[in-house]
Each structure stands twice: as C-alpha cells, then as structure tokens.
Design a protein around this motif. Structure first.
Motif, mmCIF file in Angstrom:
data_model
loop_
_atom_site.group_PDB
_atom_site.id
_atom_site.type_symbol
_atom_site.label_atom_id
_atom_site.label_comp_id
_atom_site.label_asym_id
_atom_site.label_seq_id
_atom_site.Cartn_x
_atom_site.Cartn_y
_atom_site.Cartn_z
ATOM 1 N N ALA A 1 22.407 -12.912 13.820
ATOM 2 C CA ALA A 1 23.152 -13.419 14.972
ATOM 3 C C ALA A 1 22.430 -13.119 16.274
ATOM 4 O O ALA A 1 22.385 -13.957 17.189
ATOM 5 N N SER B 1 19.508 -15.581 16.596
ATOM 6 C CA SER B 1 20.008 -16.928 16.867
ATOM 7 C C SER B 1 20.583 -17.042 18.273
ATOM 8 O O SER B 1 20.352 -18.029 18.974
ATOM 9 N N ASN B 2 21.301 -16.030 18.706
ATOM 10 C CA ASN B 2 21.852 -16.048 20.064
ATOM 11 C C ASN B 2 20.748 -16.023 21.124
ATOM 12 O O ASN B 2 20.954 -16.480 22.253
ATOM 13 N N CYS C 1 28.553 -13.423 10.254
ATOM 14 C CA CYS C 1 27.550 -13.966 11.159
ATOM 15 C C CYS C 1 28.144 -15.103 11.991
ATOM 16 O O CYS C 1 27.864 -15.220 13.193
ATOM 17 N N LYS C 2 28.971 -15.913 11.364
ATOM 18 C CA LYS C 2 29.602 -17.023 12.092
ATOM 19 C C LYS C 2 30.533 -16.520 13.188
ATOM 20 O O LYS C 2 30.730 -17.197 14.199
ATOM 21 N N THR D 1 27.946 -15.658 16.163
ATOM 22 C CA THR D 1 27.133 -16.695 16.805
ATOM 23 C C THR D 1 27.642 -18.079 16.448
ATOM 24 O O THR D 1 28.141 -18.298 15.340
#
Length: 323
Positions: free
Chosen positions: A30, A33-34, A59-60, A63
């Motif tokens: 995360a 990705s962020n 994780c969802k 992010t």
C-alpha cells in the motif's frame, strides 16, 4: 513519466516493488502504491489462501491505487494450494500478478479470464522470450546483481537488458541493482520501461521488518553479498553473516556431494526469525548488491519522489545538455 509499464498497470511512476518473502505485506504494498508505484503483496508469505484473501482486503483498506500479488511457482513435491491462492487473487479483485519460479503457463488462462495482467520474473533472455510466447503481458528482467535468485547464467544488466530489448516485443522492467533516479534512467536507456526494486524498498520506514534488518542494509556495502547454493543449481544472492559463511564452508568441504539437507539449518525457516524478530545471524536472507547504494531510510513516498526528481533532472538537464 509515461512508459508502456505505467500505461499497462495504470500507475503514475514506472517503479515496481517486487515480491519479497516476509516483506511484501499489505503495509509495504500500500505504501508503494500510494507513492505512485506498484506495490506487491507476496502471496506465499501468507500461510493459506484465506490468509491471502485477508491480506488483499487489508491492502484495499490502505490504498485505492493499483497493487499486485506475487505468486512464485515452486518446484516442490508438496506444492502450495495454488488454485486456492489464485481464487483469492481473482475474488479479491486484484488485477496485476507478478509470477516467478516455474513456467506460469498452466495458470495463465485463469488470470486472463479474470482480466488480470501478468508480469513474469526472468533471469535470462530465453526464459523471457518463452514467457512472452505463452502469453505474459510483461517481464521483470532480473540481472546477476539482484538479491534472491539470479539464475545460473551470471549475466549483469548492462548486457541482459539490451539483449532483452532485442528479443522482446512486450514491455519489461529492469530488476537488480536498481536504487535511484540514475538506475531508472540507465534502465530506460537500455530498453526497459521501468524498474523493479526489492532490497531498496526494505530500507524504508513503512517496510514491515525489524529495524535491525534496515540497519544491516545501511551498514552493508556492494561487497557484502554472497552467492549460496550454487552447487545445487539454486543460486541465491544473500547478505553475508556467520550462518552464510558457515554454509559456504560446507559447500567448499562437501563439493559435488552436498545435499540440501546439509545446509537446511542455514536456509530453512529463517525468514520469520530475521525479518520479524531481528535475529540477524539466523541464516541466509536475500539481498542485492544494491545495498552499497542504500544510505538512508526514507518513507516510500520520499524515495519514489526522489527517484523521479533525479531521473527527470538527469534526462532534462545533464543528458539534454550533451546534445
């Protein structure tokens, strides 16, 4: 920066965090990705398909950006529950999978049917071409410098990347020795569409590993990795420590007669002890030569922003000024 990799995966920057055992948890993926890159959860670190489903859900929650799952297909008698892991990935709505190890061809139809893009890790041009031919969407080309398993050909990225560019039509990223904006620009110049970083991402604030692991990377130089398990043709690049030197001594002493059982104490089940408990002498753990380029422990966003700023400056100022 726009490349075929950013377009393929829907990410802002052409930077991927590769799957790493007992590092690639939801927090790590995360954070990357962020920061605009592509974070990767390591599937087999999760003990069951249900655990992986929970990790994907975690994780969802952290992010709303794209992230992937690494699934390594191991040559083992007692194979993991691969159908269960694949189900967890598909049902979790993950749209990117990083495969590694054995040929992913038997599993590709399940990913394709679910609209999942597959990037396969390869350490040679011939394996990269094969992965392209069986239907992978992208390749992570791993040079001899990389931590973990560099294959048995010992070809560094200055040769491997342009050779891959000569043979591949699908996009590929450079892995092994990648640390900063210089790495990114060099990789792009050699034909890659981005970079994959493993070791460098361990030395970040969000990396869910013991502080002693991060400090070990800070203290290490490019001379402090070793190649183990060469006689078994399962070569792994690791950070040296007492256990690794003991393992190498066994390899020298036993020669061609060495068996996995002879070194099991140094290589089996050591990752939780090292990464989570900070027992730095527990055994061998993957580390790239890039350790010599690690000088601080930034946040993932600070690291990614710095890489992109440095890369843009090199391209627009230093290189542009030469022509």
């Amino acid at each position: 920066m726009k490349t075929r990799i950013t377009e393929l995966f829907g990410i802002e920057h052409p930077i991927i965090q590769g799957g790493m055992h007992y590092v690639g948890f939801a927090e790590m993926a995360a954070a990357v990705s962020n920061a605009g890159g592509l974070g990767i959860i390591t599937g087999l670190t999760q003990k069951s398909a249900a655990d992986l489903a929970n990790e994907i859900a975690r994780c969802k929650d952290m992010t709303d950006k794209p992230f992937g799952v690494n699934l390594t297909f191991l040559p083992t008698v007692n194979a993991p529950d691969y159908p269960g892991y694949i189900r967890a990935i598909i049902e979790g709505g993950v749209k990117i999978v990083e495969t590694a190890g054995n040929n992913p061809a038997p599993f590709l139809p399940y990913f394709k049917e679910a609209g999942i893009k597959v990037i396969h890790k390869c350490t040679s041009v011939r394996h990269s071409v094969k992965a392209q031919n069986v239907g992978c969407d992208a390749i992570s080309v791993d040079g001899f410098e990389c931590g973990g398993h560099p294959g048995e050909d010992d070809i560094p990225n200055f040769i491997l990347l342009p050779r891959a560019a000569e043979e591949l039509t699908i996009p590929f990223v450079a892995s092994g020795g990648m640390a900063d904006g210089r790495s990114l620009v060099a990789a792009l110049a050699l034909g890659a569409e981005g970079i994959n970083m493993g070791t460098r991402f361990i030395a970040t604030k969000e990396a869910p590993v013991h502080e002693k692991v991060k400090q070990a990377l800070l203290a290490a130089s490019e001379l402090d990795t070793r190649l183990v398990m060469r006689p078994l043709r399962n070569t792994e690049r690791v950070l040296t420590n007492a256990a690794v030197e003991r393992l190498l001594e066994k390899e020298r002493r036993l020669g061609a007669d060495i068996k996995f059982e002879d070194i099991i104490e140094e290589v089996a089940g050591v990752y939780p002890r090292i990464m989570m408990e900070g027992d730095m002498e527990a055994g061998a753990w993957s580390c790239g030569m890039v350790a010599g380029l690690i000088h601080d422990i930034p946040t993932c966003k600070e690291l990614v922003d710095r890489i992109m700023a440095q890369a843009n400056a090199i391209i627009r100022e230093r290189l542009a000024g030469m022509v």
